[in-house]
Design a protein around this motif. Structure first.
Motif, PDB file in Angstrom:
ATOM      1  N   ARG A 182       5.959  -0.322  21.129  1.00  0.00           N
ATOM      2  CA  ARG A 182       6.898   0.791  21.222  1.00  0.00           C
ATOM      3  C   ARG A 182       8.042   0.624  20.228  1.00  0.00           C
ATOM      4  O   ARG A 182       8.508   1.601  19.612  1.00  0.00           O
ATOM      5  CB  ARG A 182       7.456   0.854  22.645  1.00  0.00           C
ATOM      6  N   LYS A 183       8.514  -0.598  20.048  1.00  0.00           N
ATOM      7  CA  LYS A 183       9.604  -0.863  19.104  1.00  0.00           C
ATOM      8  C   LYS A 183       9.181  -0.527  17.683  1.00  0.00           C
ATOM      9  O   LYS A 183       9.955   0.052  16.914  1.00  0.00           O
ATOM     10  CB  LYS A 183      10.015  -2.327  19.205  1.00  0.00           C
ATOM     11  N   PHE A 241       1.227   0.924  23.218  1.00  0.00           N
ATOM     12  CA  PHE A 241       2.264   0.750  24.239  1.00  0.00           C
ATOM     13  C   PHE A 241       1.743   1.152  25.614  1.00  0.00           C
ATOM     14  O   PHE A 241       1.837   0.383  26.587  1.00  0.00           O
ATOM     15  CB  PHE A 241       3.484   1.594  23.865  1.00  0.00           C
ATOM     16  N   MET A 243      15.406  -2.759  24.628  1.00  0.00           N
ATOM     17  CA  MET A 243      14.816  -2.342  23.362  1.00  0.00           C
ATOM     18  C   MET A 243      15.444  -1.053  22.855  1.00  0.00           C
ATOM     19  O   MET A 243      15.777  -0.918  21.674  1.00  0.00           O
ATOM     20  CB  MET A 243      13.301  -2.174  23.533  1.00  0.00           C
ATOM     21  N   ILE A 262       0.922  -1.129  29.028  1.00  0.00           N
ATOM     22  CA  ILE A 262       1.620  -0.843  30.276  1.00  0.00           C
ATOM     23  C   ILE A 262       0.633  -0.592  31.416  1.00  0.00           C
ATOM     24  O   ILE A 262       0.785  -1.118  32.531  1.00  0.00           O
ATOM     25  CB  ILE A 262       2.562   0.366  30.107  1.00  0.00           C
ATOM     26  N   ILE A 294       6.119  -3.589  24.671  1.00  0.00           N
ATOM     27  CA  ILE A 294       7.450  -3.313  24.125  1.00  0.00           C
ATOM     28  C   ILE A 294       7.452  -3.462  22.607  1.00  0.00           C
ATOM     29  O   ILE A 294       8.099  -2.680  21.894  1.00  0.00           O
ATOM     30  CB  ILE A 294       8.491  -4.232  24.765  1.00  0.00           C
ATOM     31  N   ARG A 295       6.723  -4.425  22.093  1.00  0.00           N
ATOM     32  CA  ARG A 295       6.656  -4.604  20.638  1.00  0.00           C
ATOM     33  C   ARG A 295       5.999  -3.401  19.973  1.00  0.00           C
ATOM     34  O   ARG A 295       6.458  -2.924  18.922  1.00  0.00           O
ATOM     35  CB  ARG A 295       5.876  -5.881  20.288  1.00  0.00           C
ATOM     36  N   LEU A 319       9.693  -4.520  33.227  1.00  0.00           N
ATOM     37  CA  LEU A 319       9.362  -3.567  32.177  1.00  0.00           C
ATOM     38  C   LEU A 319      10.550  -2.659  31.864  1.00  0.00           C
ATOM     39  O   LEU A 319      10.893  -2.445  30.691  1.00  0.00           O
ATOM     40  CB  LEU A 319       8.158  -2.729  32.611  1.00  0.00           C
ATOM     41  N   ARG A 370      13.359  -4.654  30.014  1.00  0.00           N
ATOM     42  CA  ARG A 370      13.050  -4.950  28.611  1.00  0.00           C
ATOM     43  C   ARG A 370      13.012  -3.668  27.785  1.00  0.00           C
ATOM     44  O   ARG A 370      13.433  -3.663  26.629  1.00  0.00           O
ATOM     45  CB  ARG A 370      11.721  -5.695  28.517  1.00  0.00           C
ATOM     46  N   TRP A 371      12.521  -2.588  28.375  1.00  0.00           N
ATOM     47  CA  TRP A 371      12.501  -1.312  27.672  1.00  0.00           C
ATOM     48  C   TRP A 371      13.922  -0.826  27.408  1.00  0.00           C
ATOM     49  O   TRP A 371      14.234  -0.338  26.317  1.00  0.00           O
ATOM     50  CB  TRP A 371      11.718  -0.284  28.482  1.00  0.00           C
ATOM     51  N   THR A 387       3.748  -7.308  28.899  1.00  0.00           N
ATOM     52  CA  THR A 387       4.960  -6.509  28.685  1.00  0.00           C
ATOM     53  C   THR A 387       5.500  -6.694  27.273  1.00  0.00           C
ATOM     54  O   THR A 387       5.926  -5.731  26.628  1.00  0.00           O
ATOM     55  CB  THR A 387       6.042  -6.905  29.707  1.00  0.00           C
TER      56      THR A 387
END
Length: 441
Positions: free
Chosen positions: A31-32, A230, A281, A234, A28-29, A274, A277-278, A24
């Motif tokens: 996507r960020k 990403f 973010m 996932i 997330i990293r 998920l 955290r999303w 995860t």
């Protein structure tokens, strides 16, 4: 006393939970970073300000380096020479019924026998100017410059690397080289700072900023790679959460009676983690975007203040220079007249006054008002261009900010963060008007 089977269950879920946490985190990293690239407008080199910036242009240098294999002029390159090996391995294993059996399989691969590379600070050039890039510690994404596989009969085989074969060699070598050639399109995102040698900006590594990319790929492909990363994380995490409980209980507990409910619970916990955290973010990303809007607004004010401070001083200097030059020319005319009178009346060599005139003329060969006016005009033009670039940058990031505010699902997080609509820059008041300069002849 905890039963041994329970300990194994706890261990299995601990391993699975840790694996899903890292999966995860990786997703997330990615996507960020994709959103960060979207949030930052592309700047012109002349409009780069201190902070995280994004620029595009061509790689240039006044002293480029030459790559090892392709012999191309570059600002960055790396190469490797690899030798192929292959061997047959016999192994024993325990089959059904507990009987010991043997099998033979082939292993092969490539072993690096030589590698190296070099990089230098270079300039990124666009239609507005040049910007210095210091590539140390950057994530460099170069292009392929050289790739070739050869056997011993080829002269290239022994041109690099040792002359003896590696263990189990098939006598085949692979030569690879990648780099950033001169004049090639480059995309850079990183922290801009003030140069130490001159009053100009440069992009270099900063410990507080994790994003520093120098790539020969366009921005769209870089964003696509992060987006694919990403979704890859996932989907992989979803597969692990479904199959992980079955695999771990089979390995640690040696049973096939693990209920389906456990996989469902694991998937549910994974999705909750998920989404949480999303959501965090996205919220933090919107707040960061809002702060970038404020920073862009401050950059406009800095340039306006620079104009207000710079232009009157330049006008004063030029006016003073005009008066000084006028007085100097008047004195020179009088000194020449006195010198000619002295020569005619006394019949002697020109006096020391004439020597002084010559010295003054040699000391000020280019004291011309026209040149000073041109410099003032250039300063004015540069200042107005920097203000225009700052304004355009602000409008770009505000447009992106407002779009994010109104797009689902970001709009819900924007409401939670209390983010309001921000108007685009419009120069309507006197404080933001262009400074008028009128010099009297």
């Amino acid at each position: 006393m905890v039963e041994p089977v329970l300990w194994k269950w706890l261990l299995a879920y601990g391993i699975l939970g840790l694996a899903l946490w890292f999966i995860t985190f990786g997703g997330i990293r990615s996507r960020k970073r994709q959103r960060m690239i979207q949030n930052i407008p592309t700047s012109k080199t002349a409009g780069v300000f201190i902070g995280l910036v994004e620029v595009q242009g061509t790689a240039e240098s006044d002293s480029p380096i030459t790559s090892e294999l392709a012999k191309a002029r570059c600002v960055h390159y790396s190469f490797s020479v690899q030798e192929h090996w292959s061997r047959r391995v016999t192994e024993t294993y325990r089959g059904s019924g507990g009987k010991t059996r043997t099998r033979t399989r082939t292993e092969s691969g490539w072993k690096t026998i030589e590698s190296g590379g070099h990089e230098i600070p270079f300039y990124l050039k666009d239609d507005s100017g040049l910007l210095r890039i210091v590539p140390a510690k950057a994530k460099v994404e170069p292009m392929t410059l050289f790739s070739e596989k050869v056997r011993r009969s080829d002269p290239l085989y022994y041109s690099r690397g040792h002359h003896f074969a590696v263990s189990n060699s098939t006598h085949k070598r692979r030569f690879l080289e990648s780099g950033i050639p001169m004049h090639h399109d480059v995309y850079v995102i990183g922290q801009s700072r003030e140069r130490e040698d001159i009053a100009a900006a440069e992009i270099a590594h900063d410990e507080t900023v994790k994003m520093f990319i120098i790539s020969t790929r366009p921005e769209e492909k870089i964003q696509k790679s992060f987006r694919n990363g990403f979704w890859g994380f996932i989907i992989f995490g979803l597969l692990v959460s479904i199959g992980g409980p079955w695999l771990l209980q089979d390995i640690l507990i040696h049973a096939q009676s693990f209920p389906l409910l456990s996989s469902g619970i694991t998937v549910g916990v994974y999705l909750i983690q998920l989404i949480a955290r999303w959501s965090l973010m996205v919220f933090n990303d919107l707040v960061d975007l809002k702060n970038r809007v404020f920073q862009a607004s401050a950059n406009i004010d800095v340039q306006l203040k620079r104009r207000q401070d710079l232009i009157p001083r330049l006008v004063k200097v030029v006016s003073g220079l005009k008066d000084y030059e006028s007085k100097l020319q008047s004195h020179l005319v009088k000194l020449r007249a006195q010198s000619n009178t002295t020569v005619k009346t006394k019949g002697t060599k020109p006096s020391e006054c004439s020597s002084s005139i010559t010295a003054i003329a040699e000391a000020y060969p280019e004291m011309k008002s026209d040149d000073t006016f041109l410099k003032l005009q250039k300063k004015l033009s540069d200042t107005e261009e920097r203000i225009a670039l700052a304004r355009n940058y602000y409008n770009d990031i505000v447009t992106h900010y407002n779009t994010r505010r109104e797009t689902i699902p970001d709009r819900y997080f924007a409401s939670i963060a209390g983010l309001k609509h921000i108007d685009l820059f419009v120069a309507e008041d006197f404080r933001r008007a262009t400074v008028k300069v009128e010099l009297v002849d």
